[in-house]
Design an enzyme around this catalytic site. Structure first.
Site, PDB file in Angstrom:
ATOM      1  N   GLY A 165     -15.768   2.985 -15.977  1.00 47.32           N
ATOM      2  CA  GLY A 165     -14.739   2.374 -15.476  1.00 47.32           C
ATOM      3  C   GLY A 165     -14.700   1.164 -14.703  1.00 47.32           C
ATOM      4  O   GLY A 165     -13.572   1.036 -13.963  1.00 47.32           O
ATOM      5  N   THR A 166     -15.716   0.526 -14.680  1.00 46.54           N
ATOM      6  CA  THR A 166     -15.729  -0.599 -13.692  1.00 46.54           C
ATOM      7  C   THR A 166     -16.336  -1.783 -14.288  1.00 46.54           C
ATOM      8  O   THR A 166     -17.103  -1.912 -15.019  1.00 46.54           O
ATOM      9  CB  THR A 166     -16.445  -0.394 -12.270  1.00 46.54           C
ATOM     10  OG1 THR A 166     -16.736  -1.599 -11.649  1.00 46.54           O
ATOM     11  CG2 THR A 166     -17.980   0.192 -12.760  1.00 46.54           C
TER      12      THR A 166
ATOM     13  N   HIS B 194     -14.761   1.331  -1.073  1.00 44.06           N
ATOM     14  CA  HIS B 194     -13.339   0.270  -0.777  1.00 44.06           C
ATOM     15  C   HIS B 194     -12.178   1.090  -0.028  1.00 44.06           C
ATOM     16  O   HIS B 194     -11.192   0.460   0.387  1.00 44.06           O
ATOM     17  CB  HIS B 194     -13.000  -0.413  -2.030  1.00 44.06           C
ATOM     18  CG  HIS B 194     -13.897  -1.105  -2.865  1.00 44.06           C
ATOM     19  ND1 HIS B 194     -13.731  -1.697  -3.938  1.00 44.06           N
ATOM     20  CD2 HIS B 194     -15.291  -1.600  -2.148  1.00 44.06           C
ATOM     21  CE1 HIS B 194     -15.019  -2.399  -4.193  1.00 44.06           C
ATOM     22  NE2 HIS B 194     -15.721  -2.402  -3.122  1.00 44.06           N
TER      23      HIS B 194
ATOM     24  N   TYR C 147       0.899  -1.134  -0.157  1.00 47.57           N
ATOM     25  CA  TYR C 147      -0.113   0.129  -0.086  1.00 47.57           C
ATOM     26  C   TYR C 147       0.609   1.266  -0.039  1.00 47.57           C
ATOM     27  O   TYR C 147       0.270   2.460  -0.603  1.00 47.57           O
ATOM     28  CB  TYR C 147      -1.148  -0.171   1.120  1.00 47.57           C
ATOM     29  CG  TYR C 147      -2.063  -0.937   0.792  1.00 47.57           C
ATOM     30  CD1 TYR C 147      -3.224  -0.584  -0.103  1.00 47.57           C
ATOM     31  CD2 TYR C 147      -2.224  -2.232   1.240  1.00 47.57           C
ATOM     32  CE1 TYR C 147      -4.046  -1.388  -0.559  1.00 47.57           C
ATOM     33  CE2 TYR C 147      -3.282  -3.054   0.876  1.00 47.57           C
ATOM     34  CZ  TYR C 147      -3.970  -2.642  -0.109  1.00 47.57           C
ATOM     35  OH  TYR C 147      -5.244  -3.525  -0.221  1.00 47.57           O
TER      36      TYR C 147
ATOM     37  N   GLN D 127     -15.397   2.967  -6.488  1.00 51.01           N
ATOM     38  CA  GLN D 127     -14.417   1.830  -5.837  1.00 51.01           C
ATOM     39  C   GLN D 127     -12.995   2.118  -5.666  1.00 51.01           C
ATOM     40  O   GLN D 127     -12.422   1.147  -5.401  1.00 51.01           O
ATOM     41  CB  GLN D 127     -14.796   0.416  -6.606  1.00 51.01           C
ATOM     42  CG  GLN D 127     -15.969   0.254  -6.679  1.00 51.01           C
ATOM     43  CD  GLN D 127     -16.537  -0.801  -8.120  1.00 51.01           C
ATOM     44  OE1 GLN D 127     -16.240  -1.886  -7.804  1.00 51.01           O
ATOM     45  NE2 GLN D 127     -17.085  -0.228  -8.899  1.00 51.01           N
ATOM     46  N   ASN D 128     -12.744   3.426  -6.277  1.00 50.80           N
ATOM     47  CA  ASN D 128     -11.418   3.753  -6.229  1.00 50.80           C
ATOM     48  C   ASN D 128     -10.850   4.066  -4.897  1.00 50.80           C
ATOM     49  O   ASN D 128     -11.785   4.762  -4.098  1.00 50.80           O
ATOM     50  CB  ASN D 128     -10.862   4.690  -7.438  1.00 50.80           C
ATOM     51  CG  ASN D 128     -11.587   4.403  -8.691  1.00 50.80           C
ATOM     52  OD1 ASN D 128     -11.472   2.961  -8.800  1.00 50.80           O
ATOM     53  ND2 ASN D 128     -11.610   5.022  -9.658  1.00 50.80           N
TER      54      ASN D 128
HETATM   55  N1  APR Z   1     -11.849   4.150 -19.381  1.00 47.10           N
HETATM   56  C1  APR Z   1     -12.828   3.346 -18.974  1.00 47.10           C
HETATM   57  N2  APR Z   1     -12.785   2.310 -18.645  1.00 47.10           N
HETATM   58  C2  APR Z   1     -11.774   1.625 -18.648  1.00 47.10           C
HETATM   59  C3  APR Z   1     -10.406   2.322 -19.068  1.00 47.10           C
HETATM   60  C4  APR Z   1     -10.542   3.692 -19.600  1.00 47.10           C
HETATM   61  N3  APR Z   1      -9.385   4.256 -19.982  1.00 47.10           N
HETATM   62  N4  APR Z   1      -9.511   1.368 -19.085  1.00 47.10           N
HETATM   63  C5  APR Z   1      -9.916   0.199 -18.771  1.00 47.10           C
HETATM   64  N5  APR Z   1     -11.334   0.264 -18.156  1.00 47.10           N
HETATM   65  C6  APR Z   1     -12.214  -0.607 -17.671  1.00 47.10           C
HETATM   66  C7  APR Z   1     -12.040  -2.088 -18.015  1.00 47.10           C
HETATM   67  O1  APR Z   1     -12.542  -2.377 -19.285  1.00 47.10           O
HETATM   68  C8  APR Z   1     -12.847  -2.655 -16.722  1.00 47.10           C
HETATM   69  O2  APR Z   1     -14.306  -2.727 -17.348  1.00 47.10           O
HETATM   70  O3  APR Z   1     -12.231  -0.361 -16.420  1.00 47.10           O
HETATM   71  C9  APR Z   1     -12.768  -1.588 -15.913  1.00 47.10           C
HETATM   72  C10 APR Z   1     -11.832  -2.059 -14.626  1.00 47.10           C
HETATM   73  O4  APR Z   1     -12.229  -3.252 -14.117  1.00 47.10           O
HETATM   74  P1  APR Z   1     -11.447  -3.851 -12.787  1.00 47.10           P
HETATM   75  O5  APR Z   1     -10.212  -3.572 -13.182  1.00 47.10           O
HETATM   76  O6  APR Z   1     -12.389  -4.863 -12.329  1.00 47.10           O
HETATM   77  O7  APR Z   1     -11.868  -2.430 -11.683  1.00 47.10           O
HETATM   78  P2  APR Z   1     -13.021  -2.576 -10.665  1.00 47.10           P
HETATM   79  O8  APR Z   1     -14.430  -2.623 -11.358  1.00 47.10           O
HETATM   80  O9  APR Z   1     -12.924  -1.077 -10.334  1.00 47.10           O
HETATM   81  O10 APR Z   1     -12.578  -3.327  -9.606  1.00 47.10           O
HETATM   82  C11 APR Z   1     -13.459  -3.302  -8.536  1.00 47.10           C
HETATM   83  O11 APR Z   1     -11.916  -4.914  -7.489  1.00 47.10           O
HETATM   84  O12 APR Z   1      -9.733  -4.491  -7.655  1.00 47.10           O
HETATM   85  C12 APR Z   1     -10.714  -4.635  -6.837  1.00 47.10           C
HETATM   86  O13 APR Z   1     -11.209  -3.415  -4.960  1.00 47.10           O
HETATM   87  C13 APR Z   1     -10.570  -3.409  -6.114  1.00 47.10           C
HETATM   88  O14 APR Z   1     -12.136  -1.601  -6.076  1.00 47.10           O
HETATM   89  C14 APR Z   1     -11.635  -2.405  -6.827  1.00 47.10           C
HETATM   90  C15 APR Z   1     -12.467  -3.525  -7.300  1.00 47.10           C
END
Ligand code: APR
Length: 232
Positions: free
Chosen positions: A172-173, A106, A55, A88-89
């Protein structure tokens, strides 16, 4: 007329273009670490110093990163809408871009939490949190992060925000991590949901609009269309 309410549910993809890597785009490893070794209560119990170093590294990256056009567009929506960001960031890029209401489901990398009293949360003044750093009650401080396998205490509050939204933006999730992913189901059926992501996200329905693009392109486009709509 009352301002419409927008909820933005954001994930790692929003910060990707600020240089903070998403986890699932990098083959299920975070900077070469397995989740089990760095982001679980078991990892903390087994090797807390390793967890702290992980971290520390992510905190250093966060401190160097700057908000991008997507963060700024989300903040700009406040000119004409009531906006709640549910993210979630763990970085603070939404806040630095100017968003005034940001809920971190989170946790937050720039804060530490007492291992004795979970409500005792303190800001971190520097990049590192060390084994031996203590809370005011005398117990070890841990990162203020919700680890895999831990409850997400803000879910009821986040669900209430989504239930009261006129529009929901999911940006972006990957919607793979629950309970955060389940929040979209609290949106009343007739309300519109916009998804911004370069990759397919599993959301369908008559009120779902998909924008297949990067957050830094799709989010400013959507925000300026909405701002124009209300000023017309
Ligand atoms: N713009 C938009 N979306 C994007 C980009 C971008 N430039 N680059 C990647 N992505 C998308 C990917 O296609 C994917 O759908 O962002 C998403 C990221 O997904 P994850 O990595 O699974 O992230 P997230 O959904 O925030 O994860 C949830 O899991 O990693 C753990 O606890 C952590 O809070 C996080 C949780």
């Amino acid at each position: 007329m009352a301002r419409q309410r927008i909820v933005v549910l954001s994930g790692a993809g929003v910060s990707a273009e600020s240089g903070l890597g998403t986890f699932r785009d990098s083959g299920g490893l975070w900077e070469q670490h397995r989740i089990e070794d760095v982001a679980t209560p078991e990892a903390w119990a087994t090797d807390p110093e390793h967890v702290l170093r992980f971290y520390d590294m992510r905190r250093e990256q966060t401190l160097k990163a700057v908000p991008n056009a997507a963060h700024r567009a989300i903040a700009a929506l406040e000119q004409a809408f009531e906006v709640d960001v549910v993210t979630q960031n763990i970085d603070d890029l939404h806040e630095r871009a100017g968003s005034s209401r940001v809920m971190h489901l989170h946790g937050e990398i720039l804060k530490a939490r007492s291992t004795k009293d979970p409500d005792l949360i303190v800001p971190l003044n520097g990049p590192s949190l060390r084994w031996g750093d203590r809370c005011p009650l005398g117990s070890q401080l841990r990162p203020h992060i919700v680890w895999f396998g831990e409850a997400v205490p803000l879910i009821p509050e986040a669900a209430a925000l989504v239930a009261g939204a006129d529009r929901l933006v999911v940006v972006g999730t990957s919607l793979q991590v629950y309970p955060a992913a389940g929040l979209v189901h609290y949106l009343p059926q007739e309300r519109s949901l916009w998804v911004i992501d370069p990759h397919p996200v599993p959301l369908q329905g008559p009120h779902v609009h998909t924008i297949r693009s990067k957050a830094s392109e799709g989010m400013p486009r959507l925000a300026s269309a909405w701002l124009q709509e209300v000023s017309a």
